[in-house]
Design a protein around this motif. Structure first.
Motif, PDB file in Angstrom:
ATOM      1  N   GLN A   1      -5.224   9.891   8.837  1.00  0.00           N
ATOM      2  CA  GLN A   1      -5.820  11.262   9.472  1.00  0.00           C
ATOM      3  C   GLN A   1      -4.903  11.952  10.318  1.00  0.00           C
ATOM      4  O   GLN A   1      -4.983  12.487  11.409  1.00  0.00           O
ATOM      5  CB  GLN A   1      -7.054  10.944  10.089  1.00  0.00           C
ATOM      6  CG  GLN A   1      -8.230  10.426   9.238  1.00  0.00           C
ATOM      7  CD  GLN A   1      -9.335  10.105  10.084  1.00  0.00           C
ATOM      8  OE1 GLN A   1      -9.615   9.337  10.990  1.00  0.00           O
ATOM      9  NE2 GLN A   1     -10.446  10.921   9.689  1.00  0.00           N
TER      10      GLN A   1
ATOM     11  N   VAL B   1      -0.195  15.745  -5.242  1.00  0.00           N
ATOM     12  CA  VAL B   1      -1.390  15.712  -4.388  1.00  0.00           C
ATOM     13  C   VAL B   1      -2.160  16.691  -4.413  1.00  0.00           C
ATOM     14  O   VAL B   1      -3.617  16.593  -4.166  1.00  0.00           O
ATOM     15  CB  VAL B   1      -0.956  15.158  -3.222  1.00  0.00           C
ATOM     16  CG1 VAL B   1      -0.835  13.534  -2.948  1.00  0.00           C
ATOM     17  CG2 VAL B   1       0.702  15.488  -2.951  1.00  0.00           C
TER      18      VAL B   1
ATOM     19  N   VAL C   1      -0.346  10.035   5.266  1.00  0.00           N
ATOM     20  CA  VAL C   1      -0.839  10.963   6.377  1.00  0.00           C
ATOM     21  C   VAL C   1      -2.072  11.150   6.312  1.00  0.00           C
ATOM     22  O   VAL C   1      -2.933  11.319   7.380  1.00  0.00           O
ATOM     23  CB  VAL C   1       0.133  12.110   6.102  1.00  0.00           C
ATOM     24  CG1 VAL C   1      -0.339  13.038   7.403  1.00  0.00           C
ATOM     25  CG2 VAL C   1       1.602  11.919   6.585  1.00  0.00           C
ATOM     26  N   THR C   2      -2.714  11.264   5.098  1.00  0.00           N
ATOM     27  CA  THR C   2      -4.045  11.727   4.986  1.00  0.00           C
ATOM     28  C   THR C   2      -4.802  10.331   5.264  1.00  0.00           C
ATOM     29  O   THR C   2      -5.894  10.357   5.996  1.00  0.00           O
ATOM     30  CB  THR C   2      -4.651  12.097   3.471  1.00  0.00           C
ATOM     31  OG1 THR C   2      -3.616  11.547   2.527  1.00  0.00           O
ATOM     32  CG2 THR C   2      -4.588  13.696   3.693  1.00  0.00           C
ATOM     33  N   GLY C   3      -4.367   9.239   4.879  1.00  0.00           N
ATOM     34  CA  GLY C   3      -4.958   8.155   5.187  1.00  0.00           C
ATOM     35  C   GLY C   3      -5.244   7.718   6.652  1.00  0.00           C
ATOM     36  O   GLY C   3      -6.332   7.174   7.184  1.00  0.00           O
TER      37      GLY C   3
ATOM     38  N   SER D   1       0.857  -1.260  -0.126  1.00  0.00           N
ATOM     39  CA  SER D   1      -0.122   0.105   0.075  1.00  0.00           C
ATOM     40  C   SER D   1       0.922   1.184  -0.091  1.00  0.00           C
ATOM     41  O   SER D   1       2.110   1.158  -0.137  1.00  0.00           O
ATOM     42  CB  SER D   1      -0.884   0.038   1.272  1.00  0.00           C
ATOM     43  OG  SER D   1      -0.123   0.623   2.176  1.00  0.00           O
ATOM     44  N   VAL D   2       0.402   2.521   0.161  1.00  0.00           N
ATOM     45  CA  VAL D   2       1.268   3.600   0.039  1.00  0.00           C
ATOM     46  C   VAL D   2       2.212   3.632   1.110  1.00  0.00           C
ATOM     47  O   VAL D   2       3.363   4.056   0.790  1.00  0.00           O
ATOM     48  CB  VAL D   2       0.343   4.998   0.052  1.00  0.00           C
ATOM     49  CG1 VAL D   2      -0.521   5.108  -1.325  1.00  0.00           C
ATOM     50  CG2 VAL D   2      -0.824   4.698   1.219  1.00  0.00           C
TER      51      VAL D   2
ATOM     52  N   LEU E   1       7.573  10.048  -3.930  1.00  0.00           N
ATOM     53  CA  LEU E   1       7.928  10.112  -2.318  1.00  0.00           C
ATOM     54  C   LEU E   1       7.059  10.875  -1.765  1.00  0.00           C
ATOM     55  O   LEU E   1       6.484  10.524  -0.780  1.00  0.00           O
ATOM     56  CB  LEU E   1       9.367  10.454  -2.320  1.00  0.00           C
ATOM     57  CG  LEU E   1       9.808  10.424  -0.614  1.00  0.00           C
ATOM     58  CD1 LEU E   1      10.041   9.130  -0.357  1.00  0.00           C
ATOM     59  CD2 LEU E   1      11.051  11.265  -0.455  1.00  0.00           C
ATOM     60  N   GLU E   2       6.980  12.113  -2.108  1.00  0.00           N
ATOM     61  CA  GLU E   2       6.017  13.171  -1.617  1.00  0.00           C
ATOM     62  C   GLU E   2       4.482  12.743  -1.578  1.00  0.00           C
ATOM     63  O   GLU E   2       4.112  12.670  -0.524  1.00  0.00           O
ATOM     64  CB  GLU E   2       6.223  14.538  -2.219  1.00  0.00           C
ATOM     65  CG  GLU E   2       5.281  15.538  -1.393  1.00  0.00           C
ATOM     66  CD  GLU E   2       5.021  16.837  -2.199  1.00  0.00           C
ATOM     67  OE1 GLU E   2       5.519  16.952  -3.238  1.00  0.00           O
ATOM     68  OE2 GLU E   2       4.461  17.575  -1.536  1.00  0.00           O
ATOM     69  N   GLU E   3       4.231  12.271  -2.776  1.00  0.00           N
ATOM     70  CA  GLU E   3       2.891  11.658  -3.051  1.00  0.00           C
ATOM     71  C   GLU E   3       2.543  10.671  -1.939  1.00  0.00           C
ATOM     72  O   GLU E   3       1.443  10.682  -1.173  1.00  0.00           O
ATOM     73  CB  GLU E   3       2.815  11.137  -4.475  1.00  0.00           C
ATOM     74  CG  GLU E   3       2.210  11.805  -5.243  1.00  0.00           C
ATOM     75  CD  GLU E   3       2.327  11.259  -6.706  1.00  0.00           C
ATOM     76  OE1 GLU E   3       1.435  10.279  -6.823  1.00  0.00           O
ATOM     77  OE2 GLU E   3       2.560  11.717  -7.469  1.00  0.00           O
TER      78      GLU E   3
ATOM     79  N   PHE F   1       4.088  10.051   0.828  1.00  0.00           N
ATOM     80  CA  PHE F   1       4.077  10.571   2.109  1.00  0.00           C
ATOM     81  C   PHE F   1       2.568  11.255   2.480  1.00  0.00           C
ATOM     82  O   PHE F   1       2.196  10.716   3.561  1.00  0.00           O
ATOM     83  CB  PHE F   1       5.021  11.739   2.173  1.00  0.00           C
ATOM     84  CG  PHE F   1       5.419  12.239   3.650  1.00  0.00           C
ATOM     85  CD1 PHE F   1       6.031  11.669   4.614  1.00  0.00           C
ATOM     86  CD2 PHE F   1       4.836  13.597   3.857  1.00  0.00           C
ATOM     87  CE1 PHE F   1       5.956  12.277   5.828  1.00  0.00           C
ATOM     88  CE2 PHE F   1       5.047  14.067   4.884  1.00  0.00           C
ATOM     89  CZ  PHE F   1       5.733  13.382   5.920  1.00  0.00           C
ATOM     90  N   VAL F   2       2.420  12.003   1.684  1.00  0.00           N
ATOM     91  CA  VAL F   2       0.871  12.777   1.965  1.00  0.00           C
ATOM     92  C   VAL F   2      -0.234  11.772   1.985  1.00  0.00           C
ATOM     93  O   VAL F   2      -1.039  11.982   2.824  1.00  0.00           O
ATOM     94  CB  VAL F   2       0.791  13.973   0.779  1.00  0.00           C
ATOM     95  CG1 VAL F   2      -0.450  14.554   1.153  1.00  0.00           C
ATOM     96  CG2 VAL F   2       1.884  15.045   0.762  1.00  0.00           C
ATOM     97  N   GLN F   3      -0.149  11.005   0.947  1.00  0.00           N
ATOM     98  CA  GLN F   3      -1.104   9.819   0.918  1.00  0.00           C
ATOM     99  C   GLN F   3      -1.219   9.132   2.227  1.00  0.00           C
ATOM    100  O   GLN F   3      -2.342   8.789   2.835  1.00  0.00           O
ATOM    101  CB  GLN F   3      -1.061   8.991  -0.072  1.00  0.00           C
ATOM    102  CG  GLN F   3      -1.562   9.601  -1.451  1.00  0.00           C
ATOM    103  CD  GLN F   3      -0.690   8.767  -2.767  1.00  0.00           C
ATOM    104  OE1 GLN F   3       0.002   7.790  -2.574  1.00  0.00           O
ATOM    105  NE2 GLN F   3      -1.024   9.396  -3.669  1.00  0.00           N
TER     106      GLN F   3
END
Lengths: 446, 498
Positions: free
Chosen positions: B461, B186, B457-459, B142-143, B449-451, B453-455
């Motif tokens: 919450q 993102v 963290v949003t996942g 997964s991400v 990498l950034e994508e 990372f952000v995904q």
């Protein structure tokens, strides 16, 4: 001796000009560029290449597809709209044309284009894994409403078409459009992968994008956001059947920048008309799983205008605006990396070897480098007007002189000059003719 | 399986048409790979309209062969002119060019050819035997796992860099920062574009790479015209292309197996391709080497391992494409389109239902690699003529290739400017000894990498626990931690000795 070589060279050069000169009286007489705003291999690219091939047959000139990718479609659409309206640049436009300007990413709207033909329309659909407890659309809606922020979804980047589809659906049901936690994943493929890996609860994208998994029963489709069931996917119920009055589709179409002379528009329109009715296109769309939906220029324009209003409503609504201000902003990651970089500079300083020391290899004069760079700049400036062969030839002459430090007559005429132009002519043949890279053609036609 | 395999064998090896197509595509693929700025993806996309009139197996044969040959051919300009033909060559560009400057270009290219072929063959065999099992690997990722995988890949650049940990890591950060320019994938918001619409698309890494390696070399040549006049690289070696490679092979059988295995594993994961495989293999190779100092300065073992790795990863990308319909890279994205055209639906059952087609693809990989041996040999023979050209003439031609190559990628004049800018950056980096290789890898992997990372963290919450709350991600995180601790340890020890 010098003279004979020089004359021979001149004769060769003049004959080159003679070959290259093409009178631009009938349209089209030059290769046409078709700008595709998405990357090679994707759905839009495939449609673009199919159209390019059929246009090539009916217009009798090469039609080259260029993937002007990046910026969620901003790059391709902007380049398409701002291209010289001479009929030698066509643009594949996609649903993002209606969305990007409402998100403030570009000033380009559908009014910057002269629409030629709408090609296909793929409705959004919602998918869950087979083992998911959610069975129907209503159950999904309830689940999202009960546990806001916990149901994870994706299908495209935040603010993309499928995101708008889900947010618009929740909005139309009177729910909170931000209640589903949208993970911004670029593209349907990676989203399916993430769904598979258990990182998402549902995804939203078009039917053909999930065809493989759907056919094998690994995922289930809860519903498609269309008014009627889709050809080839008859088993999939629509939103309407389940009592949800909401439909949304992505589309692709062909357009030209506004300001193209009437007669050239006419040529392209009639070519596209016959392509739109061809069995070849129908077969292609069928096999690729795209939902063929041909609309002529007037209908296409009307579609663009009505779609634009729908997207205005969703994208400029307060709910969507609040969603943009994410907790994890766009500058957080660069900030972290920047901090790390600064930390490393400090470390370099502490460990005693400042970057300026240990200057690598021998010094040398900076003049040569500057001259070389100027030669490249020169190419950038003049290539559009002089054409590739002349511009590269001149650039090469300059650089050969810089590198060889020779400007004495004999070598210049005997070697540098003829060599440069032969080189550039060969390169032109290789790239522009052999590989169809649209090198700048300039006033002379090459 | 045996019946399928036999059918596939007949389909591929007994059809003279396939042989012809494979030989033709091999030449085309080598040409594409050897031209800076032209990629296998572009070649395949150009080729797609032709596939409409072809049977499925010949169409796939052409695509497979192009891809398999292009990856090796990328090493030719890398070695001879220091312009990486494909991003995967950037991992060992310094090694290969250093060897060429010492007059050992034949040895370098011989190794790269031989190990590309061996890696490709082994990769195809591994996937033929274990393809459907390996496909399950992708479904664990997964991400969060991808985030750690990218961190792992980036760490490899730091391990490999000859400039030391701090300077390589700095190059990496600069690369990632450059990758952040443009519309954030993102967030869909513009960053560091200063209002220039051209910068919305971000930094295209192919022109950047051409500038960093190729143009910077030209500029350095122009700064030392006296040096450039000398025809010093001249002699192209002893002419024994493959002899040396066979010797290396004899001594490094485990290394070859290791690199091909790593390459296949990385290839199977969608979103991690040949470039990542090359970096990881060089790093592993350096870690196990008795002479780690030589890496980056002309290490033949690094080249051998990286070539085996990137070549073996190619076949892997087809597994997720065939099994899930998820493209492993841009070429397989096109392939999925072609498969649909030919009424071959990718899906978990493809190994059972279309067994013979799947096995033919891997047999074609084998065939393509065998054909690559003579074709590549010819290409090297032809390519080395470049070394006879005096540098005063060669460098300007390289500059023109840099210009045309960076334009060809996207048909954009802006990319030429970008290439020039990065040429200067490359020159400066070399002066202050910041790793260019790390910078390129940062540029390639910074965005994903950034994508991820952000995904992640949003996942979760906002909670950082999201990075380690799955078993697979936890293991990967520990692996990254161990590598970094080791690197810091090595760096401090070196300092105390120094």
């Amino acid at each position: 001796m010098n003279r004979t070589i020089f004359f021979r060279f001149c004769i060769g050069f003049l004959s080159l000009i003679a070959i290259g000169c093409q009178q631009d009286v009938v349209y089209p007489s030059q290769p046409i560029t078709l700008l595709c705003p998405w990357s090679a291999g994707g759905g839009t690219d495939r449609v673009s290449r199919q159209i390019a091939m059929q246009l090539e047959q009916s217009l009798g000139v090469p039609v080259n597809v260029i993937n002007a990718t990046g910026g969620s479609g901003v790059t391709g659409h902007t380049r398409g709209a701002q291209a010289r309206p001479d009929g030698y640049t066509l643009a594949m436009v996609t649903v993002e044309l209606n969305m990007l300007h409402w998100r403030g990413l570009t000033s380009i709207t559908y009014e910057d284009f002269e629409p030629l033909q709408l090609l296909n329309r793929d409705s959004a659909a919602i998918f869950v894994l087979d083992e998911s407890p959610i069975e129907t659309l209503d159950e999904l809606e309830v689940a999202i409403g009960e546990r806001p922020g916990e149901i994870k979804a994706s299908g495209t980047a935040a603010g993309g078409i499928w995101h708008v589809a889900v947010a618009g659906w929740l909005n139309s049901r009177g729910g909170d459009p931000t209640a589903a936690n949208w993970i911004s994943i670029n593209g349907a493929g990676p989203s399916v992968q993430e769904l598979n890996a258990g990182g998402l609860d549902f995804i939203c994208c078009s039917l053909p994008e999930v065809d493989a998994m759907l056919a094998s029963g690994a995922v289930r489709c809860l519903g498609v956001m269309a008014d009627q069931r889709i050809e080839g996917f008859e088993q999939v119920p629509t939103f309407k059947e389940q009592g949800h009055q909401w439909s949304l589709a992505g589309w692709r179409g062909l357009a030209v920048p506004i300001g193209l002379p009437e007669d050239r528009v006419e040529v392209l329109q009639s070519a596209m008309r016959s392509i739109g009715q061809s069995d070849e296109l129908r077969d292609f769309m069928m096999q690729a799983g795209f939902n063929l939906s041909i609309e002529g220029p007037e209908d296409f324009r009307a579609t663009l205008a009505s779609q634009d209003e729908i997207f205005e409503e969703v994208l400029t609504g307060p709910a969507f605006q609040s969603m943009q201000g994410d907790s994890f902003g766009p500058f957080v990651f660069p900030f972290i990396v920047g901090l790390a970089a600064c930390g490393l500079i400090v470390l370099m300083w502490i460990t005693g070897e400042s970057p300026q020391e240990n200057a690598g290899r021998g010094e040398g004069s900076i003049r040569g480098a500057i001259l070389t760079l100027s030669a490249c700049c020169f190419y950038l400036l003049v290539s559009e007007s002089l054409g590739f062969v002349l511009a590269v030839g001149l650039t090469l002459v300059v650089m050969l002189t810089v590198h060889g430090k020779v400007l004495d007559g004999s070598r210049f005429f005997r070697f540098s000059l003829p060599f440069s132009f032969v080189c550039s002519a060969v390169l032109y043949q290789l790239f522009a003719v052999g590989l169809r890279v649209p090198l700048p053609r300039g006033l002379l036609g090459w | 399986m045996l019946v399928d395999l036999q059918q596939a064998f007949e389909l591929v090896f007994l059809d003279p048409m396939i042989w012809l197509i494979v030989i033709g595509s091999a030449f085309y693929g080598v040409f594409l790979g050897a031209m800076p700025g032209l990629t296998a993806t572009m070649g395949v996309a150009l080729f797609v309209p032709i596939t409409f009139w072809m049977e499925p197996i010949p169409a796939l044969a052409a695509i497979v062969t192009m891809v398999a040959c292009a990856i090796f051919a990328g090493d030719i300009p890398t070695t001879l002119m220091r312009v990486p033909g494909t991003p995967a060559s950037a991992a060992y560009a310094d090694d290969a060019y250093a060897l060429a400057r010492r007059g050992e270009s034949d040895r370098a290219l011989g190794h790269s050819l031989w190990f590309s072929v061996c890696g490709g063959v082994l990769g195809a065999i591994i996937l033929m035997l274990m393809g459907s099992q390996l496909a399950k690997l992708a479904s664990w990722f997964s991400v969060a796992e991808y985030f750690w995988l990218y961190v792992l890949g980036l760490s490899c650049a730091v391990v490999v860099g000859k400039e030391g940990v701090i300077r390589s890591a700095f190059g990496l950060c600069v690369g990632i920062l450059f990758a952040n320019i443009g519309l954030s994938a993102v967030h869909g918001q513009a960053r560091f574009t200063f209002g220039h619409p051209e910068l919305f698309q971000g930094i295209n890494f192919i022109p950047a790479m051409i500038g960093l390696f190729g143009l910077s070399e030209v500029l350095r040549g122009a700064m030392q015209p006296g040096d450039a006049c000398d025809d010093q690289s001249g002699a192209a070696g002893d002419g024994r292309l493959l002899g040396g490679a066979l010797m290396t092979m004899k001594n490094r059988l485990p290394a070859w197996l290791r690199s091909s295995g790593i390459g296949s594993l990385i290839g199977v994961l969608p979103g991690a391709g040949a470039d990542m495989a090359a970096w990881v293999c060089v790093a592993v190779s350096k870690r196990f080497s008795r002479n780690p100092e030589g890496y980056g300065k002309g290490s033949i073992n690094g080249i051998a391992d990286a070539c085996a790795g990137n070549s073996s990863s190619l076949a892997g990308a087809w597994v997720p494409a065939l099994v899930f319909g998820i493209p492993g890279d841009s070429v397989t994205a096109i392939v999925i389109g072609v498969l649909y055209m030919k009424d071959l639906k990718p899906g978990p059952e493809i190994f059972e239902q279309q067994g013979s087609t799947v096995y033919s693809i891997y047999l074609i990989f084998l065939l393509a690699n065998f054909i690559l041996l003579p074709v590549g040999w010819l290409a090297i023979r032809l390519g080395r003529q470049v070394l006879r050209v005096p540098r005063a003439v060669l460098l300007p031609i390289v500059a023109v290739f840099c210009i045309v190559g960076s334009f060809a990628v996207n048909g954009s004049r802006f990319d030429i400017g970008l290439m020039m800018f990065f040429g200067v950056v490359g020159l400066v980096c070399e002066r202050v000894r910041v790793s260019i290789g790390a910078l390129v890898l940062g540029l390639i992997l910074g965005g994903p990498l950034e994508e991820r990372f952000v995904q992640t963290v949003t996942g979760s919450q906002g909670s950082l626990l999201g990075f380690v709350d799955r078993p697979a991600s936890f293991l990967l995180a520990i692996a990254c931690g161990v590598i970094w601790c080791r690197m810091v340890y090595v760096a401090t020890r070196q300092k105390s000795i120094g």
